[in-house]
Design a protein around this motif. Structure first.
Motif, PDB file in Angstrom:
ATOM      1  N   GLU B 134       0.816  -1.220   0.000  1.00 50.57           N
ATOM      2  CA  GLU B 134       0.000   0.000   0.000  1.00 50.57           C
ATOM      3  C   GLU B 134       0.849   1.269   0.000  1.00 50.57           C
ATOM      4  OE1 GLU B 134      -3.693   0.144   0.420  1.00 50.57           O
ATOM      5  OE2 GLU B 134      -3.232  -1.831  -0.442  1.00 50.57           O
ATOM      6  N   ASP B 135       2.091   1.154   0.504  1.00 48.32           N
ATOM      7  CA  ASP B 135       2.957   2.331   0.614  1.00 48.32           C
ATOM      8  C   ASP B 135       3.619   2.712  -0.705  1.00 48.32           C
ATOM      9  OD1 ASP B 135       2.415   2.359   3.299  1.00 48.32           O
ATOM     10  OD2 ASP B 135       4.235   1.268   3.869  1.00 48.32           O
ATOM     11  N   LEU B 136       3.463   1.869  -1.741  1.00 45.30           N
ATOM     12  CA  LEU B 136       4.194   2.114  -2.988  1.00 45.30           C
ATOM     13  C   LEU B 136       3.622   3.298  -3.769  1.00 45.30           C
ATOM     14  CD1 LEU B 136       4.779  -1.498  -4.371  1.00 45.30           C
ATOM     15  CD2 LEU B 136       6.482   0.067  -3.406  1.00 45.30           C
ATOM     16  N   LEU B 137       4.521   4.165  -4.256  1.00 43.20           N
ATOM     17  CA  LEU B 137       4.138   5.241  -5.165  1.00 43.20           C
ATOM     18  C   LEU B 137       4.221   4.760  -6.611  1.00 43.20           C
ATOM     19  CD1 LEU B 137       3.551   8.395  -5.314  1.00 43.20           C
ATOM     20  CD2 LEU B 137       5.986   8.609  -5.848  1.00 43.20           C
ATOM     21  N   GLY B 138       5.147   3.857  -6.903  1.00 46.14           N
ATOM     22  CA  GLY B 138       5.297   3.375  -8.272  1.00 46.14           C
ATOM     23  C   GLY B 138       6.473   2.436  -8.387  1.00 46.14           C
ATOM     24  N   ILE B 139       6.659   1.896  -9.597  1.00 47.58           N
ATOM     25  CA  ILE B 139       7.727   0.932  -9.871  1.00 47.58           C
ATOM     26  C   ILE B 139       8.430   1.353 -11.157  1.00 47.58           C
ATOM     27  CG2 ILE B 139       8.234  -1.499 -10.410  1.00 47.58           C
ATOM     28  CD1 ILE B 139       5.763  -2.264  -8.785  1.00 47.58           C
ATOM     29  N   GLY B 140       9.758   1.408 -11.121  1.00 48.41           N
ATOM     30  CA  GLY B 140      10.555   1.710 -12.306  1.00 48.41           C
ATOM     31  C   GLY B 140      11.343   0.493 -12.736  1.00 48.41           C
ATOM     32  N   VAL B 141      11.388   0.238 -14.047  1.00 43.24           N
ATOM     33  CA  VAL B 141      12.073  -0.943 -14.568  1.00 43.24           C
ATOM     34  C   VAL B 141      13.035  -0.524 -15.677  1.00 43.24           C
ATOM     35  CG1 VAL B 141      11.795  -3.224 -15.648  1.00 43.24           C
ATOM     36  CG2 VAL B 141      10.011  -2.337 -14.107  1.00 43.24           C
ATOM     37  N   GLY B 142      14.295  -0.943 -15.591  1.00 43.14           N
ATOM     38  CA  GLY B 142      15.261  -0.758 -16.668  1.00 43.14           C
ATOM     39  C   GLY B 142      15.557  -2.087 -17.328  1.00 43.14           C
ATOM     40  N   VAL B 143      15.589  -2.099 -18.668  1.00 42.45           N
ATOM     41  CA  VAL B 143      15.866  -3.345 -19.407  1.00 42.45           C
ATOM     42  C   VAL B 143      16.985  -3.100 -20.425  1.00 42.45           C
ATOM     43  CG1 VAL B 143      13.498  -4.200 -19.149  1.00 42.45           C
ATOM     44  CG2 VAL B 143      14.124  -2.892 -21.191  1.00 42.45           C
ATOM     45  N   PRO B 144      17.744  -4.158 -20.786  1.00 41.80           N
ATOM     46  CA  PRO B 144      18.892  -3.965 -21.678  1.00 41.80           C
ATOM     47  C   PRO B 144      18.503  -3.978 -23.156  1.00 41.80           C
ATOM     48  CG  PRO B 144      18.850  -6.233 -20.932  1.00 41.80           C
ATOM     49  CD  PRO B 144      17.700  -5.545 -20.257  1.00 41.80           C
ATOM     50  N   GLY B 145      17.686  -3.012 -23.574  1.00 48.16           N
ATOM     51  CA  GLY B 145      17.297  -2.919 -24.976  1.00 48.16           C
ATOM     52  C   GLY B 145      16.399  -1.721 -25.198  1.00 48.16           C
ATOM     53  N   PRO B 146      16.092  -1.406 -26.477  1.00 47.61           N
ATOM     54  CA  PRO B 146      15.253  -0.239 -26.767  1.00 47.61           C
ATOM     55  C   PRO B 146      13.828  -0.406 -26.232  1.00 47.61           C
ATOM     56  CG  PRO B 146      15.947  -1.344 -28.811  1.00 47.61           C
ATOM     57  CD  PRO B 146      16.565  -2.087 -27.688  1.00 47.61           C
ATOM     58  N   VAL B 147      13.282   0.691 -25.707  1.00 42.93           N
ATOM     59  CA  VAL B 147      11.947   0.675 -25.108  1.00 42.93           C
ATOM     60  C   VAL B 147      11.156   1.864 -25.645  1.00 42.93           C
ATOM     61  CG1 VAL B 147      10.655   0.956 -22.951  1.00 42.93           C
ATOM     62  CG2 VAL B 147      12.778  -0.372 -22.975  1.00 42.93           C
ATOM     63  N   ARG B 153       6.920  -0.771 -23.575  1.00 46.28           N
ATOM     64  CA  ARG B 153       7.166  -2.029 -24.296  1.00 46.28           C
ATOM     65  C   ARG B 153       8.548  -2.014 -24.961  1.00 46.28           C
ATOM     66  NH1 ARG B 153       2.052  -4.497 -26.151  1.00 46.28           N
ATOM     67  NH2 ARG B 153       0.326  -3.218 -25.407  1.00 46.28           N
ATOM     68  N   PRO B 154       9.339  -3.096 -24.797  1.00 44.93           N
ATOM     69  CA  PRO B 154      10.582  -3.216 -25.574  1.00 44.93           C
ATOM     70  C   PRO B 154      10.259  -3.290 -27.069  1.00 44.93           C
ATOM     71  CG  PRO B 154      10.579  -4.757 -23.721  1.00 44.93           C
ATOM     72  CD  PRO B 154       9.192  -4.191 -23.819  1.00 44.93           C
ATOM     73  N   ILE B 155      11.100  -2.638 -27.889  1.00 43.29           N
ATOM     74  CA  ILE B 155      10.899  -2.604 -29.338  1.00 43.29           C
ATOM     75  C   ILE B 155      12.057  -3.339 -30.004  1.00 43.29           C
ATOM     76  CG2 ILE B 155      10.652  -1.112 -31.366  1.00 43.29           C
ATOM     77  CD1 ILE B 155       8.372  -0.750 -29.449  1.00 43.29           C
ATOM     78  N   ARG B 156      11.801  -4.513 -30.544  1.00 41.41           N
ATOM     79  CA  ARG B 156      12.806  -5.340 -31.230  1.00 41.41           C
ATOM     80  C   ARG B 156      14.149  -5.346 -30.505  1.00 41.41           C
ATOM     81  NH1 ARG B 156      12.870  -3.948 -37.423  1.00 41.41           N
ATOM     82  NH2 ARG B 156      12.123  -1.899 -36.863  1.00 41.41           N
ATOM     83  N   PRO B 157      14.169  -5.730 -29.235  1.00 42.46           N
ATOM     84  CA  PRO B 157      15.433  -5.711 -28.485  1.00 42.46           C
ATOM     85  C   PRO B 157      16.321  -6.870 -28.915  1.00 42.46           C
ATOM     86  CG  PRO B 157      13.694  -6.649 -27.138  1.00 42.46           C
ATOM     87  CD  PRO B 157      13.039  -6.231 -28.429  1.00 42.46           C
ATOM     88  N   PRO B 158      17.549  -6.586 -29.365  1.00 47.18           N
ATOM     89  CA  PRO B 158      18.376  -7.644 -29.973  1.00 47.18           C
ATOM     90  C   PRO B 158      18.733  -8.790 -29.016  1.00 47.18           C
ATOM     91  CG  PRO B 158      19.334  -5.463 -30.348  1.00 47.18           C
ATOM     92  CD  PRO B 158      18.205  -5.287 -29.407  1.00 47.18           C
ATOM     93  N   ILE B 159      18.976  -8.467 -27.728  1.00 49.05           N
ATOM     94  CA  ILE B 159      19.442  -9.538 -26.840  1.00 49.05           C
ATOM     95  C   ILE B 159      18.370  -9.970 -25.839  1.00 49.05           C
ATOM     96  CG2 ILE B 159      21.879  -8.848 -27.030  1.00 49.05           C
ATOM     97  CD1 ILE B 159      21.559  -7.651 -24.179  1.00 49.05           C
ATOM     98  N   MET B 160      17.076  -9.690 -26.147  1.00 49.80           N
ATOM     99  CA  MET B 160      16.002 -10.033 -25.214  1.00 49.80           C
ATOM    100  C   MET B 160      14.921 -10.857 -25.913  1.00 49.80           C
ATOM    101  SD  MET B 160      15.591  -6.261 -23.425  1.00 49.80           S
ATOM    102  CE  MET B 160      14.235  -6.743 -22.349  1.00 49.80           C
ATOM    103  N   PRO B 161      15.258 -12.084 -26.350  1.00 47.67           N
ATOM    104  CA  PRO B 161      14.252 -12.887 -27.064  1.00 47.67           C
ATOM    105  C   PRO B 161      12.998 -13.079 -26.216  1.00 47.67           C
ATOM    106  CG  PRO B 161      16.175 -14.220 -26.442  1.00 47.67           C
ATOM    107  CD  PRO B 161      16.536 -12.785 -26.214  1.00 47.67           C
ATOM    108  N   GLY B 162      11.826 -12.921 -26.828  1.00 50.35           N
ATOM    109  CA  GLY B 162      10.566 -13.101 -26.114  1.00 50.35           C
ATOM    110  C   GLY B 162      10.003 -11.807 -25.529  1.00 50.35           C
ATOM    111  N   TRP B 163      10.795 -10.738 -25.519  1.00 51.01           N
ATOM    112  CA  TRP B 163      10.350  -9.491 -24.891  1.00 51.01           C
ATOM    113  C   TRP B 163       9.769  -8.499 -25.904  1.00 51.01           C
ATOM    114  CZ3 TRP B 163      11.099  -7.985 -19.580  1.00 51.01           C
ATOM    115  CH2 TRP B 163      11.818  -8.906 -18.794  1.00 51.01           C
ATOM    116  N   ASP B 164       9.927  -8.733 -27.214  1.00 54.61           N
ATOM    117  CA  ASP B 164       9.511  -7.729 -28.201  1.00 54.61           C
ATOM    118  C   ASP B 164       8.023  -7.400 -28.059  1.00 54.61           C
ATOM    119  OD1 ASP B 164       9.453  -5.982 -30.331  1.00 54.61           O
ATOM    120  OD2 ASP B 164       9.390  -7.555 -31.861  1.00 54.61           O
ATOM    121  N   GLY B 165       7.729  -6.158 -27.750  1.00 58.39           N
ATOM    122  CA  GLY B 165       6.337  -5.701 -27.635  1.00 58.39           C
ATOM    123  C   GLY B 165       5.646  -6.121 -26.349  1.00 58.39           C
TER     124      GLY B 165
END
Lengths: 388, 388
Positions: B134-147, B153-165
């Motif tokens: 309940e105390d959370l204001l939000g969540i930030g996520v960094g991923v190793p590819g274009p977003v 949404r990740p956009i055609r990330p070269p090293i993240m198979p399964g994550w596109d879109g």
């Protein structure tokens, strides 16, 4: 009084949309106390930025006066100096150009004759429209070389002999005792072109191709000058796939093209004649222009991958008048830059014409002088002086 | 009520300096009417952002209560996902890390197992410090590819198979019903490194050298994402003076170095073993690293000429652990970039460590959720719900 005028700058930002409001409407819109609104509006009227605009709706009793931002009340001088031409204009506080003059000049004549011409012209234009130097909010100057924006001094400008370290604001203020801001012509053109043609674009790259080559970078809606005001200097970067050790200006500027053509035909072509040689259909000149466009494209492609602008504007005499330049840039950028960055990218010629430089120089001053903090500081200064 | 809470976001910005103030002091500081201050403070207390902080000085009569921003009242989860590791942390509203965990992972396992691990870990960390979702204001996520930052949404990330879109925010919100923002890991690291080590630097370029190569650009104090969120993609630009058609990642990333070493010694070297080969003193590996540093330097030099940052931070596993990389970058940047842009330029290794990614992800959320407009919108939503 201090309490009432501090924050007047924020109240003024509301009024910049041009809509007239009563003091009561301003209280409701901001939550400010009546005494605050009354004090801040009085200060803004004193500065000449806000004026009575008519009568509002009555809620019983005497109908209240409305107030509005009056963009015609104060004026700005925009000076746009190129290597071989100068433009001077007067704008209102929305950046609309009220009067202008453009003439050929030689920037290498040095600062005093060039600035004297600009200031004489500004005085004449003020007289032409029947206004007074007292009405000036400030003066903006664009010059064709690197400038330390904080001090307004050119820093080792390659094509401006006599200008290195010259204190342009100090010289201008001997004639007009107002705020003077100076920047390089490419930043000025980026501001002017955006205001004139692309008001809703927040990520715009302006590339000037002329005697020199440089970029003006607008990111997140803000002109980016970098830590020392040197941002946008793409003229001195190495060209990928270019001849080793040749930088972009040595490859693709008007003097570089003139030198290439001179070697090709065994006769001396001046940089100012390059555009004519291309436009009359000289095959060597057309081919050189296309190659120059490709070289600019190699560097632009890196800028596009790095900054992801939505619009690239190609300006400068060569960029606007020679279609082979923009064709070469487009060819390479769409081939090289990453697809995500080029999918929605426009690469277009500059359309601002003469007014873009004048308007950009004026807008630089307007955005600075009408910012909330600047207005609060002006009022602080005024009340301090009044108290002495 | 609407009139009193609209503008609460601006009042909150004043209080973010941490100083406790009475309602009377806030009226004096802002010029707001008493009813406005009372209404806006009530709304901020309701949101949990401001709390009573003690008793102020009496001006006769009952001493007034003071109020202050309470950074511990709400929490943010920062998730930093790399190709082969993940970090999860809990921060307060100043971005101070209260709890953290880091583990090896394989991003190519796909979004569900990786995000499940991150969310399980976050839940555990919350329990460890005795706090509630309940105390959370939000969540930030960094991923190793274009977003695509706007949709997360990740956009055609070269090293993240399964994550596109893959809709990361939607998946995360199934577990925690709060605001979720996603960006690529380089932007996250730029934000975190600046907050941790360079809080007063407004023009900072962060370059990550690891499995991929990318840049995070802070200009004018603001992280610049460009028109489609693709800004900073230097991994796919051509290297000036490089082998034709090889981009920077194909020349100087960990996999590129592994391939070069494999060819040189006739045995297969994995990308994750490259750092060890260099650090044990293998001459071929050291020489390849220095060359990789020079190639990164060629592209960095263009970035420096174009953006004129005051600080370039070299991060990523290779950038931080292999001194030949930063040595090669420095060598070429100081040789190539224009003097005005390098005169005061620092090129330094990243120092933020594990916390930089976690803190950057959390700060992205904090700056978004505590912006004046966001707070006003939260209050609008709350009062609309209340009215139904």
């Amino acid at each position: 009084m201090q309490t009432n005028t501090r924050g007047a700058g924020d109240l003024f930002q509301l009024l910049r949309d041009g809509r007239a409001r009563t003091r009561g409407e301003l209280m409701e819109e901001t939550g400010l106390a009546r005494t605050t609104v009354v004090g801040r509006i009085a200060a803004l009227i004193e500065l000449g930025l806000v004026s009575p605009a008519g009568i509002g709706a009555s809620s019983g009793g005497r109908p209240p006066a409305t107030l509005a931002f009056n963009p015609a009340c104060r004026l700005v001088i925009g000076v746009d100096l190129g290597a071989t031409h100068g433009g001077v204009g007067i704008t209102d506080l929305n950046g609309a150009v009220l009067a202008r003059r453009q003439e050929p000049l030689d920037i290498s004549d040095g600062p005093q004759p060039v600035l004297d011409w600009a200031l004489d012209t500004a005085e004449q234009l003020l007289a032409d429209i029947g206004r007074d130097p007292e009405d000036l909010l400030g003066i903006g100057v664009g010059v064709p070389g690197p400038v330390e924006h904080s001090s307004g001094r050119p820093i080792r400008p390659p094509i401006m002999p006599g200008w290195d370290g010259f204190d342009i604001p100090e010289y201008v203020r001997r004639r007009f005792s107002v705020s003077v801001l100076v920047d390089n012509d490419v930043n000025i053109l980026a501001l002017g072109e955006r205001a004139t043609t692309w008001p809703n674009v927040d990520d715009l790259l302006f590339i000037k191709v002329s005697t020199g080559i440089g970029a003006g970078i607008i990111s997140g809606g803000v002109l980016q000058r970098g830590a020392q005001g040197a941002a946008g200097d793409i003229g001195h970067v190495q060209v990928p796939h270019g001849r080793d050790e040749d930088d972009l200006e040595a490859t693709a500027s008007a003097p570089a093209l003139a030198a290439q053509l001179s070697r090709a035909i065994g006769d001396r072509i001046a940089p100012r004649d390059v555009v004519d040689r291309i436009r009359v259909g000289d095959p060597a000149a057309i081919s050189a222009a296309r190659e120059a466009g490709r070289a600019i494209g190699e560097v632009t492609a890196i800028c596009v991958s790095m900054l992801n602008p939505s619009t690239v504007v190609i300006g400068g005499r060569l960029g606007v008048l020679v279609q082979e330049i923009i064709a070469g840039i487009r060819e390479v950028v769409y081939r090289r830059a990453i697809p995500l960055a080029t999918q929605h990218l426009n690469i277009v010629p500059a359309q601002g014409g003469v007014d873009a430089g004048i308007r950009g120089a004026a807008l630089m001053v307007i955005e600075d002088r009408l910012a909330p903090d600047t207005i609060d500081a002006m009022l602080d200064g005024a009340s301090t002086r009044g108290a002495r």
